[in-house]
Design an enzyme around this catalytic site. Structure first.
Site, PDB file in Angstrom:
ATOM      1  N   THR A   4       0.840  -1.188   0.000  1.00  0.00           N
ATOM      2  CA  THR A   4       0.000   0.000   0.000  1.00  0.00           C
ATOM      3  C   THR A   4       0.876   1.239   0.000  1.00  0.00           C
ATOM      4  OG1 THR A   4      -0.119   0.073   2.411  1.00  0.00           O
ATOM      5  CG2 THR A   4      -1.800  -1.221   1.267  1.00  0.00           C
TER       6      THR A   4
ATOM      7  N   TRP B  21     -21.597  15.616   7.366  1.00  0.00           N
ATOM      8  CA  TRP B  21     -20.514  15.236   6.467  1.00  0.00           C
ATOM      9  C   TRP B  21     -20.547  16.083   5.204  1.00  0.00           C
ATOM     10  CZ3 TRP B  21     -20.228   9.130   6.241  1.00  0.00           C
ATOM     11  CH2 TRP B  21     -19.752   8.673   7.475  1.00  0.00           C
TER      12      TRP B  21
END
Length: 536
Positions: free
Chosen positions: A177, A436
């Site tokens: 990653t 959000w």
């Protein structure tokens, strides 16, 4: 029953059924042309050379290079021997390269000449596991390292004629990653996983590569196995084009025209830049049919221009290192009206999950959210191409996996048709006053403005509202902040609007070409903003 679920049938199909199909490669020395018959012989010779260097089943062969035919050969030779091919990002900082090579315990490194070799030469004394360095070129530079020239090894090697039987569960590939939120994490792929992913990509519900395609590999081969296109294109018998070291837009445009490219893929910034290049130069995109984008969403304005000016379709895809890259593609269902902006609305989403996978979108309580196109939650996925653990990371495993599900960290909505849209990464979503705000939706809307070329939106701390959005944009001409805010106000409520919009010469990017929001936060989080949110 699982004997065939390896990479061996891919190699056999390409070399036996399509021996005359072409492989084009731009290298440091110039453009080369091979066919699948030559590819088969060269892979067999590379495998023989690796055996002579001591590589056995279970060993790891690291690759540290660009998109060339030699790197393609390295995708096949180690796994066909039962070893593991481990790609390493060539633009990582030294400390990350050292950590990744040591963590994986690579036995042999195949590296490109130039900067990649210089990096390995600089770090070699820090590598305990590496016994040999093979330079993927005609010759090897003078060095104190145990170094070999790739072409010399191939010419001297006895080609492997009888490939060993390899278990489908044997590790075949490995990637790490990006490490943007901590130490990079290793992800291992078995033979069966790589086989399943390439076959999944082959389906019309995903990418649907076939022998008539000319596939240009823009996704770096060090990044999630180049989205597995070198496997999918090979088993399809397609012509392949490898653009080589650090290709610029002029190189990509020339390869599309001269080699008749029909399909390519990469992060949106590559094709935004290519479109800008086409604005100022005489280009021929008549062969190009499809572009697959991932990593982030392409602006609808860019999709619209490719469609109307060049008759090129942009398909969004989504995936992660943990899903072997592509895990969804936004392809229309039968009967959908794809004319005009409604069609763009469908294609702009990350799409339908690829065949063989399952998904959930869950809220903070672990409950599934409604498929209404509005409710947010974290995307969870599972299936035969999804890993269920990280390499030697028990703490990260507990955080990222649950009952067979990968908790992706992507915040998504799902509409009534099952198309999902990534609205943010969990670490990037802006939580302002208990609500959000999607940084991705703001970015896409900003890039719909005719003067905006690139846009990134981050959260900055705020005493009253916890977090507030701030935008950074790169513009093609003069543009005022108020114009950009007014542009956003047409689509979003006032409390979504960024407190500040910074026009910059550039936006920092990660080693994989995505916007580096971590670096951007470090630059902007302490910068004063000209407005207080309550005034908006």
């Amino acid at each position: 029953m699982t004997r065939g679920q390896t990479l061996r049938p891919f190699y056999w199909r390409a070399t036996a059924l399509f021996p005359g199909q072409e492989i084009v490669s731009r290298t440091h020395a110039g453009r080369t042309h091979h066919d699948y018959a030559a590819f088969g012989d060269r892979v067999a010779r590379l495998a023989g050379a690796l055996r002579e260097l001591g590589v056995e089943a279970g060993d790891r062969v690291g690759t540290f290079g660009w998109n060339t035919h030699r790197h393609m050969e390295a995708y096949y030779a180690p796994p066909l021997l039962g070893a593991q091919m481990h790609t390493i990002n060539v633009v990582l900082p030294d400390d990350d390269v050292e950590f990744i090579v040591e963590d994986a315990a690579d036995d042999v490194l195949l590296v490109d000449p130039g900067d990649p070799f210089e990096t390995v030469e600089r770090l070699f004394d820090r590598f305990d596991s590496v016994d040999h360095v093979v330079v993927m070129g005609e010759e090897a530079p003078e060095s104190d390292l145990p170094v070999h020239a790739y072409e010399d090894l191939l010419s001297d090697a006895d080609p492997v004629e009888d490939w060993p039987d390899v278990d489908a569960d044997a590790p075949a590939g490995m990637c790490y990653t990006s490490g943007t939120t901590g130490t990079p994490k290793g992800v291992e792929y078995t033979q069966a996983m790589m086989h399943a992913h390439a076959m999944m990509v082959q389906t019309p519900s995903a990418i649907g590569i076939d022998q008539s395609d000319v596939v240009m590999h823009v996704v770096p081969m060090y990044h999630v196995n180049s989205w597995n296109f070198p496997y999918a294109a090979t088993v399809a018998g397609a012509k392949q084009v490898y653009p080589g070291p650090s290709p610029d837009t002029e190189t990509l445009a020339d390869l599309v025209e001269s080699e008749g490219v029909t399909l390519t893929a990469g992060v949106p910034t590559v094709f935004i830049d290519l479109l800008e290049y086409a604005d100022d130069h005489d280009v021929d995109f008549s062969s190009l049919e499809r572009i697959v984008v991932g990593g982030s969403a392409a602006p609808k304005g860019v999709m619209r221009r490719y469609a109307t000016e060049y008759d090129v379709t942009i398909d969004h895809a989504w995936g992660m290192t943990e899903t072997m890259s592509i895990a969804s593609v936004s392809r229309p269902k039968a009967g959908m009206d794809l004319e005009g902006d409604e069609g763009l609305d469908v294609r702009a989403k990350q799409g339908l999950l690829s065949p063989g996978l399952e998904m959930r979108v869950v809220d903070d309580d672990g409950e599934d959210v409604p498929w209404d196109g509005e409710s947010f939650g974290e995307l969870w996925v599972r299936g035969p191409t999804v890993v269920d653990e990280y390499y030697r990371r028990p703490g990260a495993n507990e955080e990222s996996f649950e009952d067979g599900w990968l908790k992706t960290g992507d915040i998504a909505t799902v509409d009534e048709e099952g198309y999902f849209e990534i609205v943010d990464r969990a670490k990037d979503v802006i939580k302002s006053g208990g609500e959000w705000i999607s940084s991705i939706r703001l970015e896409n809307a900003l890039m719909e403005h005719p003067e905006v070329v690139q846009a990134a939106v981050i959260a900055v701390p705020h005493e009253r509202w916890q977090e507030r959005p701030v935008a950074a944009v790169v513009a093609s001409g003069p543009v005022a902040e108020d114009d950009l805010r007014q542009h956003l106000a047409e689509s979003f409520p006032r409390w979504w609007l960024p407190d500040d919009v910074r026009v910059r010469d550039s936006i920092p990017k990660t080693a994989t070409g995505k916007f580096d929001k971590k670096a951007l936060r470090e630059e902007l989080e302490d910068a004063p903003t000209p407005y207080a949110p309550e005034e908006r």
